[in-house]
Design an enzyme around this catalytic site. Structure first.
Site, PDB file in Angstrom:
ATOM      1  CG  ASP A 123      -1.756   1.163   1.697  1.00  0.00           C
ATOM      2  OD1 ASP A 123      -2.841   1.958   0.168  1.00  0.00           O
ATOM      3  OD2 ASP A 123      -1.225   2.338   2.279  1.00  0.00           O
ATOM      4  CE1 TYR A 128       0.287   7.984   3.053  1.00  0.00           C
ATOM      5  CE2 TYR A 128       1.051   5.518   2.232  1.00  0.00           C
ATOM      6  CZ  TYR A 128       0.058   6.213   3.073  1.00  0.00           C
ATOM      7  OH  TYR A 128      -0.992   6.098   3.846  1.00  0.00           O
ATOM      8  CD  GLN A 252      -6.045   2.129   3.053  1.00  0.00           C
ATOM      9  OE1 GLN A 252      -5.587   2.503   3.792  1.00  0.00           O
ATOM     10  NE2 GLN A 252      -5.695   1.419   2.212  1.00  0.00           N
ATOM     11  CB  SER A 282      -2.558   3.059  12.860  1.00  0.00           C
ATOM     12  OG  SER A 282      -1.625   3.519  13.551  1.00  0.00           O
ATOM     13  N   PRO A 283      -2.021  -0.755  13.540  1.00  0.00           N
ATOM     14  CG  PRO A 283      -0.616  -2.141  13.021  1.00  0.00           C
ATOM     15  CD  PRO A 283      -1.018  -1.162  11.894  1.00  0.00           C
ATOM     16  CG  LEU A 284       2.194  -2.172  15.906  1.00  0.00           C
ATOM     17  CD1 LEU A 284       3.893  -2.489  15.812  1.00  0.00           C
ATOM     18  CD2 LEU A 284       1.598  -3.361  17.025  1.00  0.00           C
ATOM     19  CB  ALA A 285      -1.529   3.712  18.258  1.00  0.00           C
ATOM     20  CD  GLU A 370       8.650  -7.557  16.672  1.00  0.00           C
ATOM     21  OE1 GLU A 370       7.830  -7.109  18.121  1.00  0.00           O
ATOM     22  OE2 GLU A 370       9.581  -6.832  17.368  1.00  0.00           O
TER      23      GLU A 370
END
Length: 401
Positions: A123, A128, A252, A282-285, A370
């Protein structure tokens, strides 16, 4: 918003979501009904004998995302909403990283590792790094020579330049903005073009007609929305049905431990009613969900990148500090599952109903590996574990009905 919800609901009752979006589905060996965008379907079978051989496919369980696991990689694949497009449940985003935070060499390492481990969704957006992210991604894809049919490229249109006509969702900018993206990506088409926010200055009919045009011209295969409200998505769907145009296939949306109401309460209803899936980001903010805090924003966090001071301010605010404390409370659960807090957070996002893929933003191949480990954690997220997480977070979304 002038939308007849009653009329829409009438149509929803008269035709199933899958039939509306995907067309009739013949059994094995038969013709293909074609993609959502009204693309080129296969010719139907010849005579009565071939038609008689068709066997109806058994229906999937209601609300289920058909999931399969890639051979050799362990990557899981799901349908994009109720379209026929199969995407990896973990995708790679390029916001902040490509063309900005990391070097082109590191970007190539990250993209290569992702592709080799089964990620097929990449994506980006015209905005960007002022177009540099698309150029970097395009250069890597060209140098790798991977089959174009083996991966999915998505880009987003809204902020294209400084001129008044280079922003927004007018027909002019959707068409010219997408052509500019394709030039930077060095591609003939993108798989999905997203409207990168709603545009109050552009009529919804103009937006839907322009998206239908770029699909019919072969510049994109599907279109979706980003950061649109449920009402706006429904309006676009209704407009498409009213004028025989192509509706969006996915939204999204930001989703993580502390941003959950839209993905948990609003989008599942759209998925069931009109087949719109979710690609979350943004799963980890933005890197704030980590077990490595010592009272300061970590160097790997996007908040430390030049040009994003608002992220740092957010992390150091009172709310940000409270959220960091909640993350630390999740450490025992992560230890119990033998995973990191980041892996737990990504797996938690994947368990949401209607979510087709979760976009990862990483600054190294090691960090990517990870995060890919969250797939093993997903199978361990029992209802009891999810309830424990909800109790610690204290922010579970509840229906207002």
């Amino acid at each position: 918003m002038q939308v007849s919800i009653a009329c829409t609901e009438q149509n929803l009752r008269s035709r199933s979501s899958e039939d509306r979006l995907c067309g009739p589905r013949p059994g094995p060996g038969g013709g293909n009904g074609g993609p959502v965008g009204g693309g080129h379907g296969n010719p139907p079978g010849g005579g009565p004998k071939s038609r008689a051989a068709l066997v109806p496919r058994p229906p999937a369980p209601a609300g289920a995302l058909r999931e399969s696991t890639g051979r050799g990689t362990g990557m899981k694949y799901r349908n994009l909403g109720k379209s026929g497009l199969r995407v990896s449940c973990l995708g790679l985003g390029t916001w902040v990283t490509f063309g900005s935070q990391i070097s082109d060499e590191t970007a190539e390492d990250v993209l290569t590792a992702a592709y080799e481990h089964g990620v097929n969704l990449f994506d980006t957006a015209e905005v960007y790094a002022a177009g540099k992210a698309e150029r970097t991604l395009g250069n890597i894809l060209k140098s790798k020579g991977w089959r174009r049919s083996s991966y999915v490229i998505t880009t987003k249109i809204f902020w294209g330049g400084q001129a008044e006509t280079e922003r927004g969702l007018s027909r002019k900018h959707i068409i010219e903005g997408l052509q500019g993206s394709l030039d930077r990506l060095q591609l003939e088409y993108v798989d999905i073009v997203f409207a990168n926010r709603s545009d109050p200055n552009s009529p919804m009919e103009e937006i839907v007609r322009a998206m239908t045009y770029v699909i019919n011209q072969g510049l994109a295969l599907y279109w979706g929305t980003s950061r649109w409200s449920a009402a706006e998505i429904m309006e676009a769907y209704s407009m498409a049905r009213q004028f025989n145009l192509i509706p969006p296939v996915c939204e999204q949306a930001e989703n993580h431990f502390f941003q959950r109401e839209k993905v948990e309460m609003q989008l599942p209803e759209l998925y069931h009613k009109i087949g719109v899936g979710s690609v979350t980001w943004s799963p980890l903010a933005c890197g704030l969900i980590t077990s490595k805090y010592d009272g300061r924003v970590p160097d790997t966090c996007k908040a430390t990148v030049k040009g994003y001071p608002w992220l740092k301010e957010k992390g150091q605010s009172e709310d940000g500090k409270k959220q960091q404390a909640r993350v630390m409370d999740l450490l025992p659960i992560a230890h119990q599952l033998d995973c990191t807090v980041a892996q737990l957070a990504i797996a938690w996002c994947l368990r949401s109903e209607g979510v087709s893929s979760v976009l990862l933003g990483v600054s190294s191949a090691e960090q990517l590996m990870e995060h890919l480990g969250s797939l093993q954690v997903l199978s361990q997220l029992t209802p009891q574990t999810v309830m424990e997480i909800d109790a610690l977070l204290g922010n579970k979304s509840h229906s207002k009905k």
